[in-house]
Write a protein that holds these residues in place. Structure first.
Motif, PDB file in Angstrom:
ATOM      1  N   ASN A 262       0.819  -1.219   0.000  1.00 14.55           N
ATOM      2  CA  ASN A 262       0.000   0.000   0.000  1.00 14.55           C
ATOM      3  C   ASN A 262       0.852   1.268   0.000  1.00 14.55           C
ATOM      4  N   SER A 263       2.086   1.148   0.464  1.00 13.84           N
ATOM      5  CA  SER A 263       2.959   2.325   0.548  1.00 13.84           C
ATOM      6  C   SER A 263       3.714   2.592  -0.751  1.00 13.84           C
ATOM      7  N   LEU A 264       3.701   1.643  -1.685  1.00 13.85           N
ATOM      8  CA  LEU A 264       4.472   1.784  -2.917  1.00 13.85           C
ATOM      9  C   LEU A 264       3.759   2.673  -3.933  1.00 13.85           C
ATOM     10  N   SER A 265       4.541   3.312  -4.759  1.00 19.69           N
ATOM     11  CA  SER A 265       3.971   4.072  -5.871  1.00 19.69           C
ATOM     12  C   SER A 265       3.381   3.081  -6.873  1.00 19.69           C
ATOM     13  N   ALA A 266       2.535   3.583  -7.772  1.00 19.34           N
ATOM     14  CA  ALA A 266       1.936   2.718  -8.798  1.00 19.34           C
ATOM     15  C   ALA A 266       3.017   2.070  -9.657  1.00 19.34           C
ATOM     16  N   GLU A 267       4.085   2.827  -9.929  1.00 18.46           N
ATOM     17  CA  GLU A 267       5.191   2.305 -10.750  1.00 18.46           C
ATOM     18  C   GLU A 267       5.891   1.140 -10.053  1.00 18.46           C
ATOM     19  N   TYR A 268       6.213   1.322  -8.764  1.00 12.72           N
ATOM     20  CA  TYR A 268       6.928   0.279  -8.024  1.00 12.72           C
ATOM     21  C   TYR A 268       6.043  -0.948  -7.802  1.00 12.72           C
ATOM     22  N   ARG A 269       4.770  -0.702  -7.555  1.00 15.00           N
ATOM     23  CA  ARG A 269       3.854  -1.822  -7.348  1.00 15.00           C
ATOM     24  C   ARG A 269       3.752  -2.673  -8.623  1.00 15.00           C
ATOM     25  N   LYS A 270       3.714  -2.023  -9.778  1.00 18.36           N
ATOM     26  CA  LYS A 270       3.643  -2.750 -11.048  1.00 18.36           C
ATOM     27  C   LYS A 270       4.908  -3.576 -11.266  1.00 18.36           C
ATOM     28  N   ILE A 271       6.046  -3.030 -10.893  1.00 16.48           N
ATOM     29  CA  ILE A 271       7.308  -3.769 -11.014  1.00 16.48           C
ATOM     30  C   ILE A 271       7.250  -5.046 -10.173  1.00 16.48           C
ATOM     31  N   ILE A 272       6.758  -4.930  -8.941  1.00 13.67           N
ATOM     32  CA  ILE A 272       6.637  -6.093  -8.048  1.00 13.67           C
ATOM     33  C   ILE A 272       5.687  -7.120  -8.648  1.00 13.67           C
ATOM     34  N   GLU A 273       4.542  -6.681  -9.104  1.00 10.89           N
ATOM     35  CA  GLU A 273       3.524  -7.607  -9.629  1.00 10.89           C
ATOM     36  C   GLU A 273       3.966  -8.270 -10.928  1.00 10.89           C
TER      37      GLU A 273
END
Length: 329
Positions: A262-273
């Motif tokens: 929840n704390s990640l930016s949309a960009e970082y979250r997409k990288i993780i996913e």
């Protein structure tokens, strides 16, 4: 006079340090993480697993970390710890839930007490093939389970596997009747125990670390595990037969701290996913290639491989369905 002024300066510095510490402690983990990113331009995260470095579980974790680093151009670095370096399965899950570590890679067995819905993987004989199991996970099970993990402050990101759990034994299993009375080591899992009892066997919960000695001393006649967990400790050295029961899938989940996600930016979250999606596919291919090698190792050792007949499998499926209905209820 100089000494007195010196003491006052020291006292002021100590007060400022304490005030700073209080302010820092009052900030949430996401706030502190955001400040760290702005300052260092690198986000350092942590992942752990209970399994050994040469297992698919640890390989899955390390592959994920590698992809995240590459996709983020080094702006996200995931430090990985295998072999229970930062805790066993239960401790890792608790640490992930509280946000003290970022990701945990493990099977669903230690998650059952926290997330009862994960018991879907405890239904014996549920899947007739690895391909079918993986397809059902991707199309149905993963999305169905995600909300239950979220309720516990966790994010279920992906599910790979180590193949099916198989049985090794010093008694030849040619028919359903041959299961009767076999002393088989199982995990401390009530659903697993029910299944083996329904086959007429004598299930004996035992620590994984004690299995080799148990087989060697005759305390148990048999055991069940994914091939990876049979080969590494060389259980086959104490067993005459490997029976390809395919009775349970051995899933390997990637679970993340929900607070982190929840704390990640949309960009970082997409990288993780994106990274975990690719790593799931990679880990499955790794499992398939290693299974061929491990079966050959068992053949070379002189242990005989038995494929159970359709009549026996049908009866096992019927027993599994009964337990499945109990779990679903």
């Amino acid at each position: 006079m100089i000494r007195k002024n010196y003491n006052i300066i020291i006292l002021i510095l100590l007060i400022l340090f304490v005030i700073g510490a209080i302010i820092l402690s009052e900030k949430s983990v996401p706030d502190r993480r955001s400040e760290y990113i702005k300052k260092e331009d690198v986000l350092e995260l942590y992942a752990g697993c209970d399994s050994g470095e040469n297992t698919v579980t640890a390989m899955f974790m390390n592959d994920f970390a590698r992809r995240v680093k590459e996709k983020s151009n080094g702006k996200i670095v995931i430090d990985t710890y295998s072999d229970s370096q930062i805790g066993g399965d239960s401790e890792l899950l608790e640490a992930c839930q509280s946000g003290n570590i970022s990701f945990v890679f493990q099977t669903t067995a230690p998650q059952f007490s926290l997330i009862p819905e994960a018991a879907i993987f405890d239904i014996p004989m549920k899947f007739d093939s690895l391909e079918g199991a993986r397809r059902e996970i991707d199309e149905k099970i993963l999305d169905k389970l995600k909300p239950y993990y979220r309720e516990k402050n966790l994010d279920l990101l992906g599910i790979a596997d180590q193949g099916f759990r198989e049985m090794t034994s010093n008694k030849k299993i040619n028919s359903f009747e041959d299961f009767k009375g076999v002393k088989i080591r199982t995990m401390e899992n009530k659903n697993h125990i029910k299944f083996w009892k329904s086959l007429g066997a004598n299930p004996t919960p035992m620590s994984y670390s004690e299995v080799y000695i148990g087989l060697q001393q005759g305390t148990i006649d048999a055991q069940e595990n994914p091939l990876e967990a049979i080969i590494t400790p060389r259980f086959y050295e104490q067993q005459d037969y490997l029976i390809m029961t395919n009775h349970l899938l051995h899933p390997v989940t990637c679970v993340a701290s929900r607070e982190l996600m929840n704390s990640l930016s949309a960009e970082y979250r997409k990288i993780i996913e994106d990274s975990i999606s690719e790593s799931v596919v990679w880990a499955r291919h790794k499992t398939d290639s290693l299974l061929k090698e491990r079966i050959q190792t068992i053949i070379d050792s002189g242990t005989q491989i038995i494929n159970i007949d359709e009549k026996t499998r049908k009866t096992m499926i019927e027993k599994g369905e009964l337990i499945g209905r109990e779990i679903s209820d």
